[in-house]
Write a protein that holds these residues in place. Sequence first.
Motif, PDB file in Angstrom:
ATOM      1  N   LEU A 112       0.839  -1.188   0.000  1.00 40.54           N
ATOM      2  CA  LEU A 112       0.000   0.000   0.000  1.00 40.54           C
ATOM      3  C   LEU A 112       0.876   1.242   0.000  1.00 40.54           C
ATOM      4  CD1 LEU A 112      -2.500  -1.038   2.771  1.00 40.54           C
ATOM      5  CD2 LEU A 112      -2.983  -0.914   0.354  1.00 40.54           C
ATOM      6  N   GLN A 113       0.239   2.321  -0.418  1.00 35.45           N
ATOM      7  CA  GLN A 113       0.946   3.594  -0.346  1.00 35.45           C
ATOM      8  C   GLN A 113       0.728   4.208   1.032  1.00 35.45           C
ATOM      9  OE1 GLN A 113      -0.992   5.055  -3.932  1.00 35.45           O
ATOM     10  NE2 GLN A 113       1.031   5.658  -4.683  1.00 35.45           N
ATOM     11  N   THR A 114       1.745   4.883   1.470  1.00 44.02           N
ATOM     12  CA  THR A 114       1.621   5.509   2.790  1.00 44.02           C
ATOM     13  C   THR A 114       1.193   6.959   2.644  1.00 44.02           C
ATOM     14  OG1 THR A 114       3.943   6.059   2.716  1.00 44.02           O
ATOM     15  CG2 THR A 114       3.348   4.066   3.896  1.00 44.02           C
ATOM     16  N   ILE A 115       0.614   7.431   3.694  1.00 43.92           N
ATOM     17  CA  ILE A 115       0.149   8.813   3.707  1.00 43.92           C
ATOM     18  C   ILE A 115       0.821   9.524   4.863  1.00 43.92           C
ATOM     19  CG2 ILE A 115      -1.839  10.315   4.074  1.00 43.92           C
ATOM     20  CD1 ILE A 115      -3.565   8.098   2.889  1.00 43.92           C
ATOM     21  N   CYS A 148      -8.663  11.724   1.514  1.00 44.62           N
ATOM     22  CA  CYS A 148      -7.910  10.843   2.401  1.00 44.62           C
ATOM     23  C   CYS A 148      -6.427  11.189   2.417  1.00 44.62           C
ATOM     24  CB  CYS A 148      -8.065   9.393   1.957  1.00 44.62           C
ATOM     25  SG  CYS A 148      -9.739   8.819   2.049  1.00 44.62           S
ATOM     26  N   ILE A 149      -5.912  11.744   1.325  1.00 49.25           N
ATOM     27  CA  ILE A 149      -4.466  11.961   1.230  1.00 49.25           C
ATOM     28  C   ILE A 149      -4.064  13.199   2.018  1.00 49.25           C
ATOM     29  CG2 ILE A 149      -2.611  12.507  -0.365  1.00 49.25           C
ATOM     30  CD1 ILE A 149      -4.145  10.805  -2.419  1.00 49.25           C
ATOM     31  N   PHE A 199      -8.964   9.524  10.573  1.00 45.78           N
ATOM     32  CA  PHE A 199      -8.015   8.871   9.666  1.00 45.78           C
ATOM     33  C   PHE A 199      -6.890   8.259  10.481  1.00 45.78           C
ATOM     34  CE2 PHE A 199      -9.588  12.178   6.576  1.00 45.78           C
ATOM     35  CZ  PHE A 199     -10.298  11.289   5.805  1.00 45.78           C
ATOM     36  N   THR A 255      -3.287   6.294  10.126  1.00 43.02           N
ATOM     37  CA  THR A 255      -2.214   5.878   9.200  1.00 43.02           C
ATOM     38  C   THR A 255      -1.113   5.227  10.008  1.00 43.02           C
ATOM     39  OG1 THR A 255      -1.124   7.996   9.381  1.00 43.02           O
ATOM     40  CG2 THR A 255      -2.639   7.712   7.543  1.00 43.02           C
ATOM     41  N   PHE A 305     -11.149   0.099   5.586  1.00 40.70           N
ATOM     42  CA  PHE A 305      -9.749   0.199   5.181  1.00 40.70           C
ATOM     43  C   PHE A 305      -9.708   0.778   3.787  1.00 40.70           C
ATOM     44  CE2 PHE A 305      -5.392  -0.710   4.493  1.00 40.70           C
ATOM     45  CZ  PHE A 305      -4.836  -0.972   5.743  1.00 40.70           C
ATOM     46  N   ASN A 306      -8.842   1.753   3.630  1.00 43.26           N
ATOM     47  CA  ASN A 306      -8.687   2.364   2.319  1.00 43.26           C
ATOM     48  C   ASN A 306      -8.165   1.327   1.329  1.00 43.26           C
ATOM     49  OD1 ASN A 306      -7.549   3.900   0.081  1.00 43.26           O
ATOM     50  ND2 ASN A 306      -7.862   5.691   1.385  1.00 43.26           N
ATOM     51  N   LEU A 363       3.404  -2.770   9.981  1.00 40.68           N
ATOM     52  CA  LEU A 363       2.809  -1.576   9.392  1.00 40.68           C
ATOM     53  C   LEU A 363       1.422  -1.318   9.960  1.00 40.68           C
ATOM     54  CD1 LEU A 363       2.848   0.613   7.060  1.00 40.68           C
ATOM     55  CD2 LEU A 363       1.587  -1.064   5.751  1.00 40.68           C
ATOM     56  N   ASN A 398      -6.724  19.641  13.097  1.00 41.28           N
ATOM     57  CA  ASN A 398      -7.494  18.419  13.087  1.00 41.28           C
ATOM     58  C   ASN A 398      -6.684  17.207  13.530  1.00 41.28           C
ATOM     59  OD1 ASN A 398      -9.861  19.549  12.162  1.00 41.28           O
ATOM     60  ND2 ASN A 398      -9.195  19.458  10.035  1.00 41.28           N
ATOM     61  N   SER A 399      -5.395  17.404  13.619  1.00 40.62           N
ATOM     62  CA  SER A 399      -4.558  16.245  13.872  1.00 40.62           C
ATOM     63  C   SER A 399      -4.730  15.764  15.298  1.00 40.62           C
ATOM     64  CB  SER A 399      -3.100  16.609  13.630  1.00 40.62           C
ATOM     65  OG  SER A 399      -2.919  16.845  12.261  1.00 40.62           O
ATOM     66  N   LEU A 400      -4.619  14.475  15.425  1.00 39.65           N
ATOM     67  CA  LEU A 400      -4.657  13.865  16.740  1.00 39.65           C
ATOM     68  C   LEU A 400      -3.228  13.573  17.163  1.00 39.65           C
ATOM     69  CD1 LEU A 400      -7.559  11.401  16.109  1.00 39.65           C
ATOM     70  CD2 LEU A 400      -7.607  13.256  17.739  1.00 39.65           C
ATOM     71  N   GLY A 401      -3.072  13.399  18.425  1.00 38.07           N
ATOM     72  CA  GLY A 401      -1.751  13.054  18.917  1.00 38.07           C
ATOM     73  C   GLY A 401      -0.907  14.287  19.126  1.00 38.07           C
ATOM     74  N   PRO A 421      -4.146   6.970  15.143  1.00 39.48           N
ATOM     75  CA  PRO A 421      -5.122   7.966  14.679  1.00 39.48           C
ATOM     76  C   PRO A 421      -4.428   9.290  14.452  1.00 39.48           C
ATOM     77  CG  PRO A 421      -5.412   7.546  17.003  1.00 39.48           C
ATOM     78  CD  PRO A 421      -4.401   6.559  16.521  1.00 39.48           C
ATOM     79  N   ARG A 422      -4.607   9.826  13.273  1.00 44.79           N
ATOM     80  CA  ARG A 422      -3.866  11.048  12.929  1.00 44.79           C
ATOM     81  C   ARG A 422      -4.767  12.267  12.798  1.00 44.79           C
ATOM     82  NH1 ARG A 422       1.375   9.691  13.911  1.00 44.79           N
ATOM     83  NH2 ARG A 422       1.981   7.847  12.762  1.00 44.79           N
ATOM     84  N   LYS A 423      -5.933  12.022  12.228  1.00 49.88           N
ATOM     85  CA  LYS A 423      -6.789  13.187  11.947  1.00 49.88           C
ATOM     86  C   LYS A 423      -8.190  12.908  12.440  1.00 49.88           C
ATOM     87  CE  LYS A 423      -4.076  15.744   9.321  1.00 49.88           C
ATOM     88  NZ  LYS A 423      -3.772  17.127   9.562  1.00 49.88           N
ATOM     89  N   TRP A 424      -8.708  13.876  13.044  1.00 49.67           N
ATOM     90  CA  TRP A 424     -10.107  13.775  13.434  1.00 49.67           C
ATOM     91  C   TRP A 424     -10.831  14.929  12.783  1.00 49.67           C
ATOM     92  CZ3 TRP A 424     -12.517  15.451  18.674  1.00 49.67           C
ATOM     93  CH2 TRP A 424     -13.882  15.128  18.673  1.00 49.67           C
ATOM     94  N   TYR A 450       0.436  12.990   6.877  1.00 50.05           N
ATOM     95  CA  TYR A 450      -0.407  14.166   7.031  1.00 50.05           C
ATOM     96  C   TYR A 450       0.386  15.318   7.597  1.00 50.05           C
ATOM     97  CZ  TYR A 450      -4.540  11.311   6.273  1.00 50.05           C
ATOM     98  OH  TYR A 450      -5.477  10.510   5.738  1.00 50.05           O
ATOM     99  N   PHE A 464      -4.493   2.888   0.062  1.00 49.15           N
ATOM    100  CA  PHE A 464      -3.494   3.453   0.975  1.00 49.15           C
ATOM    101  C   PHE A 464      -3.510   2.709   2.302  1.00 49.15           C
ATOM    102  CE2 PHE A 464      -4.680   6.861  -1.875  1.00 49.15           C
ATOM    103  CZ  PHE A 464      -3.449   7.314  -2.296  1.00 49.15           C
ATOM    104  N   SER A 465      -2.414   2.766   2.944  1.00 46.27           N
ATOM    105  CA  SER A 465      -2.349   2.147   4.264  1.00 46.27           C
ATOM    106  C   SER A 465      -3.037   3.082   5.253  1.00 46.27           C
ATOM    107  CB  SER A 465      -0.901   1.891   4.667  1.00 46.27           C
ATOM    108  OG  SER A 465      -0.251   3.100   4.905  1.00 46.27           O
ATOM    109  N   GLN A 466      -4.324   3.034   5.206  1.00 46.96           N
ATOM    110  CA  GLN A 466      -5.084   3.998   5.978  1.00 46.96           C
ATOM    111  C   GLN A 466      -6.395   3.360   6.410  1.00 46.96           C
ATOM    112  OE1 GLN A 466      -7.135   6.930   3.746  1.00 46.96           O
ATOM    113  NE2 GLN A 466      -6.802   8.508   5.282  1.00 46.96           N
ATOM    114  N   GLY A 471      -6.064  14.580   4.138  1.00 46.85           N
ATOM    115  CA  GLY A 471      -6.725  14.546   5.434  1.00 46.85           C
ATOM    116  C   GLY A 471      -7.607  15.748   5.678  1.00 46.85           C
TER     117      GLY A 471
END
Lengths: 920, 357
Positions: free
Chosen positions: A76-79, B55-56, B355, B357, B339-340, B10, A86-89, B16-19, A81, B343-345, B58
Amino acid sequence: MDFNTSTRSKSQPVQRNNYKVLYDPELGIKENLGRKIIYRFNGVSKPPLVVRDPRLKNPIYARGIPKSGRPFLKSLQTINYDYNENSLGPEPPTQVFVSNISPLVTSEQLRYHFKSFGEVFDLDLKLNPYTGTSLGLCCISFDKRSSISVAAHSAKIAVQQANGLRFSGKPLSVVLDRDGSLCEEAFKKALNAVEKQFQEETLQKQRFEREDESSRQKLSAAMNEDIPPWRQPSKNSQTLSNGDLQHSKVQNVDQKSGFLTSSETDVPKNINDYIYLLIDDRFVPPDRVYYTDIKHHFRKFLYEKIYMNKDGFYITFNNYREASNCYRALDRTYVQNCRIKLKFHDIPSRTKEDGKKSAVRRVVLPPEEAYAEATSVVLRDLEAALLRDVKSKIIGPAIFKYLHSMPKPSVKEELQENLLVSSTSVPDVPLKIESTVGKLPSLPKFKKRVDSSKMNLSAGSKTKSKLQRRRRRRHEARPLHYQLNQMYNSSASEAESDQELLLSSGDERVERGKIGSIKSVKSDEATPVFSDTSDENDKFHRFRTKSKISKKKYEKMEVDYTSSSETESDASILSPSAAIPKSGSAIKDELISPKKEIDEVLALAPKWRINEFDETGSVYYGALPYNYPEDDVLLDLDGLQYLVKNDEDYSYLQEALKDEPLMDINDPNFWAYERKSCKFKNGDVKYGDTAILPEPKGYFRSNTSGSAKSEGYYIIPTTEKSLYLPLRNRSTIDTISHSTSRITSRMNRVNNRRLAAGVEKSQLPAEADLLRFNALKARKKQLHFGPSRIHTLGLFAMENIDKNDMVIEYIGEIIRQRVADNREKNYVREGIGDSYLFRIDEDVIVDATKKGNIARFINHSCAPNCIARIIRVEGKRKIVIYADRDIMHGEELTYDYKFPEEADKIPCLCGAPTCRGYLN
Amino acid sequence: MTTVSITFDLLSSMQPRKWLKNQNFVGEITSLSFDDSGELCLASCTDDTLQLYNCISGKFVKSLASKKYGAHLGRFTHHSNSLIHASTKEDNTVRYLDVVTNRYLRYFPGHKQTVTSIDVSPADETFLSASLDNTIRLWDLRSPNCQGLLNVSSPVVAAFDATGLIFASVSERKYKISLYNIKSFDARPFQDIPLTFLPPHVRIANVEFSTDGKYLLLTTGNDFHYVIDAYSGSELLRVPSKVSTKTQDGNLTYYASACMSPDSKFLFTSYDNEHLCMYQLPELKQTVNSDHIVNSFTEMGLASTTPTSNSHSTENPLAIIPSSTSKNLLPETPSIVRFNPRFSQLVTAHSGVIFWT
């Protein structure tokens, strides 16, 4: 709703029936199937429907359809951000912690370096709070206000690229530091270390003090009663009651630290074998002066060790010289407000003991090394002397000069003071001259000086020998740079004596430097280096003999040196060729006359000597090739100062300026200063220099008012303009008539006419025709075409052409007006913009565009040098160009086109002063 | 963007990156769909809007309101500028919407009751719609005519496999999965898989094929999700379902709260409001004789138990992601996990979209 569609079909599907549409016209009409939907119900069809699992016969079933929306993928392709709201963490780290920075690196350097990775928001270089030096730790945060991800990226790059990078010799260690905690931690650690060190240092300091004291006490306890009161043993607490707080503090610290390293500072038994300086204990009360203070006090000297006991401090030396230096420098100086008196102790029978090296601990160097050391010391001293000279002679005057060049409201007073004291920048004598120009006051200064010298002279007979000695030394001091150079060139054995000489004369130089101006230094420096020693010696010899001859002269010279060196320095820049001729016998006579004093001085200047000595070594007093230097000198203040050398000159000057009206200048000194600084600021000369008038180069127009700006509006003649405008059309150049060419030209014409007349007489019409034609051709001048300033190509004369001479015939096709009109259109269409049509009359036009001669290249000018005439030759009209005036070789030929006036203007570029602007 | 192979590392390292909490709507997201490129994500919401996300990057892209008809089961067609969605109001027509102009291109009328599932064929322009009116209809995007009708026992969900050759329909009442050949679905299913292991009164939320076609994931509104061998029909995996299906509208509890990875090796379900569960799908070894399928369950390092078709045992999750408990809790337990496809998402949704990743 779907029944709507099915109602259309004949076989209406029962609702409960399953069906599948086999043919939908909406998806593509097939003519043979019509416009109706074809259904299949419940899988009933003509060939019975075989229901089977499509997966089984399909080997690639498991692979799916790769390009569909649900592909079977193993990778898969990675993303990634960007961080935003909006980011979490947690936020990505935008700070880096840099450690292992060299303490020499400033925060600005760091910032500059890390700017290459991204916008640095904050840079916190941790400092030692005690010393303010860098701890080598830094926290750098990148600017995340615009984009956190950019800042994070910058931080990442910074870690990647800057980590391990050598910065000021130390490899940086760069790590990501999310919240600065790493940095804080390291900072705390470093701070602790620093504090610890600081405490240790203080402890050690106190310990040392303690040791000093205790060792002394130990000794003193066993020793005598004549201990000063502060020397009393204070180990018991009772002595603390005397209120010596510092002492008690030291005591406490000592008790805490516990032990003593008294052996370090204990005086060795064989102290008498050392060269040492003793500071008596009386001068260094132990509660005020500590070991470290003494150490600090003597830090500049190469002492061997410092010992101490109850008697005081012993500072031992390896070296007698160093010890004596130290003694000289530090005797009766203050340590902690205590005046110390040093006692110098040499090794007993030092002179003898050099042989017995074993008995003495002092290091005796082998002869080579000793020699090297000696030379090094000598060199060092020389260096110091040189430095001192440079300071006093070059830098000092330069600063003075700089200060003087700044006009200040209070400059008047200051200036006068300066003039009186040192008169470095503004010479005295000329100033007096200026003032005399204004007010005609009493005698100029050098007159006075002469008087004083006279007095000296009268009184000097008694102290002749003394003066002679002084004069000798003067003489030695004067060519100092020779000596310096000679010293460096001479062998090492001579070095010492030379050096002594230099040192002795160096003081005089300093003295002289005080009053000497830059010019004198310059003139000294300008003296060439003589590598040839024999020549040098010879010169010296000569110099001395001469000086013997003129003893009194030196007395005057001395006076001259001390009173004002400006005249001398001024004179010394005199060009050598300007030597004033005088005979050798005249010297003695002139010596008596004080007027010639300065000239004599000049004669003694090194430069002069050089020029006066010829190859044979005899003085050459004959007439030198003489050109008057006054001619080149601009007659301003400096120039006058330069030119007026003695009373005679001055009286001439007064005479010359007798008719001049008096000007009101308040303070002559200040006025002169103003004038000179003004001149200096204009920048064309050095300060105080006499200006040599610049040689006019190229085009030069002398302005009667002195400046081109003040001339107002005036017309520069075209001929003059062409001097400095090389591309200027030279058609208007003034001709210098060349009689020879004129004669030949005329002669040619006459000859041709004669020839033609002779031929005519022979009555041969055909030949006559030919001759006529040839006559025109023969009379053609030598011409060539080339790039013209007026317009593309032009025709230039290759010989001098006289006025009214025929230049060339304009040749071309003879056409009618209508043809010409047509052709003109065609030419314009073809892109031939230039017109080569020449109208002879109403209907006859000569067209040289396609067929013709070089006459077509002749350009138009509103101020032409040629004229086109239509002449009849054998009944045929021809266009012939004649010279309207004399034309020089190389000049461009022009004539007036005389175009008829049109609305469509063609601009004229002839550049003539009478240009009409347009051709038509 | 780099391509990485799908590994346990992976997937288990996903965070979790984006809400993307949408302030515009107050309802819940009832379905998620990706376009073919995996770049866009479409969320259907109970407030009658369709939300588009990138999705890319976000980021939220667009909100498409369908106030008149309601929005449910939004699905991208093969063209990412157009989508189809089921209606919740007025009638149960499936509508074909152009995203750019926000105009309907076509209506697909026919269903009498609420549409329970829509699935676009990965192979062509056809799509399936199942409804509570006990029918499954096949449509073609180019034609308003219904391309096929299948009467099944209701309520039912249907799904294409990854090739579009077959589709499966799950009937709650009959406890069976029927597999149909797309060419002969009107006659009879070529295979019926009895779901004997299902508890009574099960609410089937969703059915989907794995991308390699070997597994069928049965998402229920009850306690467990099931992974079934698509060939033999045996139960391979039973994972606990933590999703509360209680919503204000009882009919719309069809949440796909589990999904499989594109390499058909891993299964993701929602676990709690912080974590997702990751399971390993048991490997199948297919013999040459396809009729007789032997399930050989390789002992995975972390898979403690080997589920058999009869054991009804639940497998422990392979991993719970994110493994490190971060301080900021996710706002809610995701009801939908997808699952996308490219993408690994992972995308989870409840009231907003998250989202991973």
